[in-house]
Scaffold this motif. Sequence first.
Motif, short mmCIF file in Angstrom:
data_model
loop_
_atom_site.label_atom_id
_atom_site.label_comp_id
_atom_site.label_asym_id
_atom_site.label_seq_id
_atom_site.Cartn_x
_atom_site.Cartn_y
_atom_site.Cartn_z
N UNK A 107 0.87 -1.18 0.00
CA UNK A 107 0.00 0.00 0.00
C UNK A 107 0.91 1.23 0.00
N UNK A 108 0.79 2.17 -0.92
CA UNK A 108 -0.22 2.27 -1.95
C UNK A 108 0.05 1.32 -3.11
N UNK A 109 -1.01 1.03 -3.87
CA UNK A 109 -0.87 0.14 -5.02
C UNK A 109 -0.54 0.93 -6.29
N UNK A 110 -0.86 2.23 -6.27
CA UNK A 110 -0.57 3.10 -7.41
C UNK A 110 0.04 4.41 -6.92
N UNK A 111 0.71 5.09 -7.84
CA UNK A 111 1.33 6.37 -7.50
C UNK A 111 0.79 7.43 -8.47
N UNK A 112 0.38 8.55 -7.93
CA UNK A 112 -0.04 9.66 -8.80
C UNK A 112 1.22 10.44 -9.13
N UNK A 113 1.70 10.32 -10.36
CA UNK A 113 3.00 10.93 -10.69
C UNK A 113 2.93 12.45 -10.76
N UNK A 114 1.73 12.99 -10.65
CA UNK A 114 1.62 14.47 -10.62
C UNK A 114 1.86 15.00 -9.20
N UNK A 115 1.89 14.09 -8.22
CA UNK A 115 2.19 14.51 -6.83
C UNK A 115 3.69 14.71 -6.67
N UNK A 116 4.11 15.32 -5.54
CA UNK A 116 5.54 15.51 -5.27
C UNK A 116 6.25 14.17 -5.06
N UNK A 117 5.61 13.29 -4.32
CA UNK A 117 6.11 11.93 -4.08
C UNK A 117 7.53 11.88 -3.50
N UNK A 121 4.90 7.17 1.95
CA UNK A 121 4.86 6.14 3.00
C UNK A 121 4.32 4.85 2.36
N UNK A 122 5.12 3.79 2.46
CA UNK A 122 4.75 2.51 1.85
C UNK A 122 4.66 1.45 2.94
N UNK A 130 10.75 -14.96 5.78
CA UNK A 130 12.02 -14.96 5.06
C UNK A 130 13.12 -14.51 6.01
N UNK A 131 14.20 -15.26 6.09
CA UNK A 131 15.38 -14.83 6.84
C UNK A 131 16.29 -14.13 5.85
N UNK A 132 16.87 -13.05 6.27
CA UNK A 132 17.79 -12.27 5.42
C UNK A 132 17.20 -12.01 4.04
N UNK A 133 16.48 -10.91 3.95
CA UNK A 133 15.85 -10.57 2.68
C UNK A 133 16.04 -9.08 2.42
N UNK A 134 15.92 -8.70 1.17
CA UNK A 134 16.04 -7.29 0.79
C UNK A 134 14.73 -6.83 0.16
N UNK A 135 14.23 -5.69 0.64
CA UNK A 135 13.06 -5.07 0.03
C UNK A 135 13.55 -3.95 -0.85
N UNK A 136 12.99 -3.90 -2.06
CA UNK A 136 13.50 -2.93 -3.03
C UNK A 136 12.34 -2.37 -3.85
N UNK A 159 6.93 -0.70 7.38
CA UNK A 159 6.69 0.64 6.85
C UNK A 159 8.02 1.24 6.39
N UNK A 160 8.04 1.79 5.21
CA UNK A 160 9.23 2.51 4.74
C UNK A 160 8.77 3.84 4.14
#
Length: 184
Positions: A107-117, A121-122, A130-136, A159-160
Amino acid sequence: MRAIPGTEEIIECDALILSVGLIPENEIAETLEVQIDPRTKGPRCDATLMTTVPGIFSCGNALHVNDLVDYVSESGETAGKNAAHFALGKERTLVEIKPNENILYIVPQVLDIKEKNDEVVVYFRSKEVFDKATFRIIADNKIVFEKKYAFLRPPEMEKIVADFSKFNLREYSTITAEVEVDAK
Ligand SMILES: Cc1cc2nc3c(=O)[nH]c(=O)nc-3n(C[C@H](O)[C@H](O)[C@H](O)COP(=O)(O)OP(=O)(O)OC[C@H]3O[C@@H](n4cnc5c(N)ncnc54)[C@H](O)[C@@H]3O)c2cc1C
């Protein structure tokens, strides 16, 4: 969760506490024909927390099941602020954030590219332990955000905050989110 025939037994007790999964309460969203994400079971939203129906915003447990009430308050503030901003009139250009097979939902599932972004918050949950994993998060083959985790577990919401503002996103851009299990 399938009973093995012949193994059932009756246990006398005074009380029974069930710890079961929750799903968002979405009767109102459905009557408004807001698109529901089968992963979160809540409305599909952009980073302003606007649903697929312009002018309808979602937050808290109606959006996705939060483990902590602090996230609920935070998303309430985001949705409220953006609803007020929307009331002043604006158009959106949405690009989907596609999760890979190791992500239960994002979440969010979409991004409004007209926003500052610049401070998106994701929230996400991994599909398995999962042990030892990377979120990207990757936009048009460039890494927008990367974080290593000692472990990821589906009951724990992560949360990132990601900054998409330097990536010159267009309506044809590709944004993916992935959990990659690190080699042992
Ligand atoms: C058992 C349990 C324990 C928890 N423990 C903690 C904890 O220790 N710490 C923590 O931080 N978080 C905890 N949480 C999580 C936290 O309670 C929730 O994340 C938070 O309450 C969600 O807030 P919300 O306002 O989105 O939804 P809710 O608190 O569920 O509020 C939604 C409200 O909307 C009402 N409603 C629904 N449909 C309609 C309708 N059609 N019309 C009018 N009203 C409607 C409901 O009756 C309800 O009052 C716990 C949750 C559970 C289930």
